[in-house]
Design a protein around this motif. Structure first.
Motif, PDB file in Angstrom:
ATOM      1  N   MET A 197       0.829  -1.202   0.000  1.00  0.00           N
ATOM      2  CA  MET A 197       0.000   0.000   0.000  1.00  0.00           C
ATOM      3  C   MET A 197       0.869   1.259   0.000  1.00  0.00           C
ATOM      4  O   MET A 197       0.533   2.233  -0.642  1.00  0.00           O
ATOM      5  N   THR A 198       1.995   1.235   0.708  1.00  0.00           N
ATOM      6  CA  THR A 198       2.877   2.396   0.784  1.00  0.00           C
ATOM      7  C   THR A 198       3.449   2.745  -0.578  1.00  0.00           C
ATOM      8  O   THR A 198       3.530   3.918  -0.932  1.00  0.00           O
ATOM      9  N   ILE A 199       3.824   1.741  -1.353  1.00  0.00           N
ATOM     10  CA  ILE A 199       4.378   1.994  -2.681  1.00  0.00           C
ATOM     11  C   ILE A 199       3.322   2.650  -3.566  1.00  0.00           C
ATOM     12  O   ILE A 199       3.629   3.559  -4.337  1.00  0.00           O
ATOM     13  N   ARG A 200       2.105   2.231  -3.437  1.00  0.00           N
ATOM     14  CA  ARG A 200       1.025   2.835  -4.213  1.00  0.00           C
ATOM     15  C   ARG A 200       0.868   4.315  -3.872  1.00  0.00           C
ATOM     16  O   ARG A 200       0.711   5.148  -4.762  1.00  0.00           O
ATOM     17  N   LEU A 201       0.901   4.631  -2.597  1.00  0.00           N
ATOM     18  CA  LEU A 201       0.754   6.031  -2.180  1.00  0.00           C
ATOM     19  C   LEU A 201       1.949   6.881  -2.616  1.00  0.00           C
ATOM     20  O   LEU A 201       1.784   8.033  -3.014  1.00  0.00           O
ATOM     21  N   LEU A 202       3.140   6.311  -2.536  1.00  0.00           N
ATOM     22  CA  LEU A 202       4.316   7.034  -3.008  1.00  0.00           C
ATOM     23  C   LEU A 202       4.225   7.313  -4.507  1.00  0.00           C
ATOM     24  O   LEU A 202       4.561   8.402  -4.972  1.00  0.00           O
ATOM     25  N   THR A 203       3.755   6.341  -5.252  1.00  0.00           N
ATOM     26  CA  THR A 203       3.583   6.523  -6.694  1.00  0.00           C
ATOM     27  C   THR A 203       2.552   7.612  -6.975  1.00  0.00           C
ATOM     28  O   THR A 203       2.777   8.495  -7.810  1.00  0.00           O
ATOM     29  N   LEU A 204       1.435   7.579  -6.270  1.00  0.00           N
ATOM     30  CA  LEU A 204       0.405   8.601  -6.460  1.00  0.00           C
ATOM     31  C   LEU A 204       0.910   9.988  -6.053  1.00  0.00           C
ATOM     32  O   LEU A 204       0.538  10.989  -6.671  1.00  0.00           O
ATOM     33  N   SER A 205       1.774  10.050  -5.045  1.00  0.00           N
ATOM     34  CA  SER A 205       2.312  11.351  -4.629  1.00  0.00           C
ATOM     35  C   SER A 205       3.158  11.984  -5.730  1.00  0.00           C
ATOM     36  O   SER A 205       3.230  13.206  -5.854  1.00  0.00           O
ATOM     37  N   LEU A 206       3.777  11.145  -6.559  1.00  0.00           N
ATOM     38  CA  LEU A 206       4.562  11.685  -7.674  1.00  0.00           C
ATOM     39  C   LEU A 206       3.679  12.426  -8.677  1.00  0.00           C
ATOM     40  O   LEU A 206       4.135  13.354  -9.346  1.00  0.00           O
ATOM     41  N   LEU A 207       2.407  12.031  -8.780  1.00  0.00           N
ATOM     42  CA  LEU A 207       1.499  12.724  -9.685  1.00  0.00           C
ATOM     43  C   LEU A 207       1.241  14.160  -9.233  1.00  0.00           C
ATOM     44  O   LEU A 207       0.858  15.009 -10.041  1.00  0.00           O
ATOM     45  N   VAL A 208       1.465  14.444  -7.971  1.00  0.00           N
ATOM     46  CA  VAL A 208       1.364  15.812  -7.449  1.00  0.00           C
ATOM     47  C   VAL A 208       2.731  16.501  -7.496  1.00  0.00           C
ATOM     48  O   VAL A 208       2.830  17.683  -7.830  1.00  0.00           O
ATOM     49  N   LEU A 209       3.780  15.756  -7.182  1.00  0.00           N
ATOM     50  CA  LEU A 209       5.116  16.348  -7.105  1.00  0.00           C
ATOM     51  C   LEU A 209       5.689  16.740  -8.468  1.00  0.00           C
ATOM     52  O   LEU A 209       6.424  17.725  -8.574  1.00  0.00           O
ATOM     53  N   TYR A 210       5.359  15.987  -9.520  1.00  0.00           N
ATOM     54  CA  TYR A 210       5.875  16.339 -10.850  1.00  0.00           C
ATOM     55  C   TYR A 210       5.462  17.749 -11.276  1.00  0.00           C
ATOM     56  O   TYR A 210       6.314  18.543 -11.666  1.00  0.00           O
ATOM     57  N   PRO A 211       4.170  18.098 -11.214  1.00  0.00           N
ATOM     58  CA  PRO A 211       3.815  19.464 -11.615  1.00  0.00           C
ATOM     59  C   PRO A 211       4.506  20.538 -10.764  1.00  0.00           C
ATOM     60  O   PRO A 211       4.876  21.598 -11.285  1.00  0.00           O
ATOM     61  N   VAL A 212       4.702  20.271  -9.491  1.00  0.00           N
ATOM     62  CA  VAL A 212       5.439  21.228  -8.651  1.00  0.00           C
ATOM     63  C   VAL A 212       6.863  21.375  -9.179  1.00  0.00           C
ATOM     64  O   VAL A 212       7.384  22.483  -9.315  1.00  0.00           O
ATOM     65  N   ALA A 213       7.488  20.256  -9.515  1.00  0.00           N
ATOM     66  CA  ALA A 213       8.865  20.278 -10.022  1.00  0.00           C
ATOM     67  C   ALA A 213       8.957  21.008 -11.368  1.00  0.00           C
ATOM     68  O   ALA A 213       9.969  21.645 -11.654  1.00  0.00           O
ATOM     69  N   TRP A 214       7.914  20.924 -12.189  1.00  0.00           N
ATOM     70  CA  TRP A 214       7.944  21.599 -13.489  1.00  0.00           C
ATOM     71  C   TRP A 214       7.965  23.119 -13.343  1.00  0.00           C
ATOM     72  O   TRP A 214       8.522  23.820 -14.174  1.00  0.00           O
ATOM     73  N   PHE A 215       7.337  23.621 -12.283  1.00  0.00           N
ATOM     74  CA  PHE A 215       7.276  25.071 -12.075  1.00  0.00           C
ATOM     75  C   PHE A 215       8.365  25.571 -11.130  1.00  0.00           C
ATOM     76  O   PHE A 215       8.580  26.772 -11.016  1.00  0.00           O
ATOM     77  N   ALA A 216       9.038  24.667 -10.439  1.00  0.00           N
ATOM     78  CA  ALA A 216      10.104  25.042  -9.500  1.00  0.00           C
ATOM     79  C   ALA A 216      11.338  25.512 -10.284  1.00  0.00           C
ATOM     80  O   ALA A 216      11.597  25.048 -11.385  1.00  0.00           O
ATOM     81  N   PRO A 217      12.095  26.424  -9.699  1.00  0.00           N
ATOM     82  CA  PRO A 217      13.295  26.902 -10.408  1.00  0.00           C
ATOM     83  C   PRO A 217      14.360  25.814 -10.511  1.00  0.00           C
ATOM     84  O   PRO A 217      14.751  25.222  -9.516  1.00  0.00           O
ATOM     85  N   LEU A 218      14.787  25.526 -11.754  1.00  0.00           N
ATOM     86  CA  LEU A 218      15.874  24.576 -11.982  1.00  0.00           C
ATOM     87  C   LEU A 218      17.219  25.252 -11.761  1.00  0.00           C
ATOM     88  O   LEU A 218      18.163  24.648 -11.277  1.00  0.00           O
ATOM     89  N   MET A 219      17.274  26.507 -12.180  1.00  0.00           N
ATOM     90  CA  MET A 219      18.524  27.259 -12.072  1.00  0.00           C
ATOM     91  C   MET A 219      18.217  28.741 -12.113  1.00  0.00           C
ATOM     92  O   MET A 219      17.140  29.159 -12.517  1.00  0.00           O
ATOM     93  N   HIS A 220      19.195  29.503 -11.671  1.00  0.00           N
ATOM     94  CA  HIS A 220      19.175  30.953 -11.788  1.00  0.00           C
ATOM     95  C   HIS A 220      20.283  31.282 -12.776  1.00  0.00           C
ATOM     96  O   HIS A 220      21.427  30.863 -12.589  1.00  0.00           O
ATOM     97  N   ALA A 221      19.939  32.003 -13.828  1.00  0.00           N
ATOM     98  CA  ALA A 221      20.928  32.282 -14.863  1.00  0.00           C
ATOM     99  C   ALA A 221      20.886  33.760 -15.228  1.00  0.00           C
ATOM    100  O   ALA A 221      19.854  34.418 -15.141  1.00  0.00           O
ATOM    101  N   GLY A 222      22.044  34.257 -15.635  1.00  0.00           N
ATOM    102  CA  GLY A 222      22.120  35.644 -16.061  1.00  0.00           C
ATOM    103  C   GLY A 222      23.423  35.931 -16.767  1.00  0.00           C
ATOM    104  O   GLY A 222      24.377  35.149 -16.712  1.00  0.00           O
ATOM    105  N   LEU A 223      23.445  37.053 -17.447  1.00  0.00           N
ATOM    106  CA  LEU A 223      24.638  37.510 -18.140  1.00  0.00           C
ATOM    107  C   LEU A 223      25.439  38.350 -17.164  1.00  0.00           C
ATOM    108  O   LEU A 223      25.008  39.439 -16.781  1.00  0.00           O
TER     109      LEU A 223
END
Length: 144
Positions: free
Chosen positions: A1-27
């Motif tokens: 059951m725990t593995i199932r919940l961890l897998t389902l939590s990734l469905l929420v965490l992925y969209p957060v990761a897509w909008f989270a800053p990967l890097m700060h860049a500048g000239l």
């Protein structure tokens, strides 16, 4: 059951990761740094190179999310476990995106005029992908 919940939590965490800053860049550090996320990077690519934008969208968005959905369906007995080899391929495609981001950071740091700082979103995105691969392997061993 725990593995199932961890897998389902990734469905929420992925969209957060897509909008989270990967890097700060500048000239040069003088001009300030802009936050770059998966989504802002994709928005920029869609305006300049549609083919590359499609590839990156596939690697960064579709591959990991479809893999996680498929894995959840297998874990809840809604998809045949024989689909797991395809899910592994999707996980590897997602890791290719992390590799490309790391390569771009390394290349950009080699240019003297560019300042890049890795942000927490890169670690979160990488962690989500590695967690998905690990959960897939654990799920496969439990079934096997």
């Amino acid at each position: 059951m725990t593995i199932r919940l961890l897998t389902l939590s990734l469905l929420v965490l992925y969209p957060v990761a897509w909008f989270a800053p990967l890097m700060h860049a500048g000239l040069l550090p003088i001009f300030g740094l802009s936050e770059i996320s998966v989504i802002t990077g994709l928005q920029s690519l869609w305006g300049s190179d549609v083919i590359l934008a499609l590839v990156v969208t596939t690697f960064a968005i579709f591959a990991p999310y479809l893999k996680t959905i498929g894995l959840a369906l297998v874990q809840w007995n809604l998809l045949d476990p024989r689909a797991q080899p395809v899910l592994h391929i999707l996980g590897k495609l997602a890791m290719a995106d992390v590799f490309l981001i790391a390569l771009y950071i390394t290349l950009a740091k080699g240019i003297g005029y560019v300042t890049i700082e890795v942000a927490w979103g890169l670690y979160m995105f990488t962690g989500c992908i590695l967690s998905s691969i690990t959960l897939g392997l654990i799920s496969e061993k439990r079934r096997g």
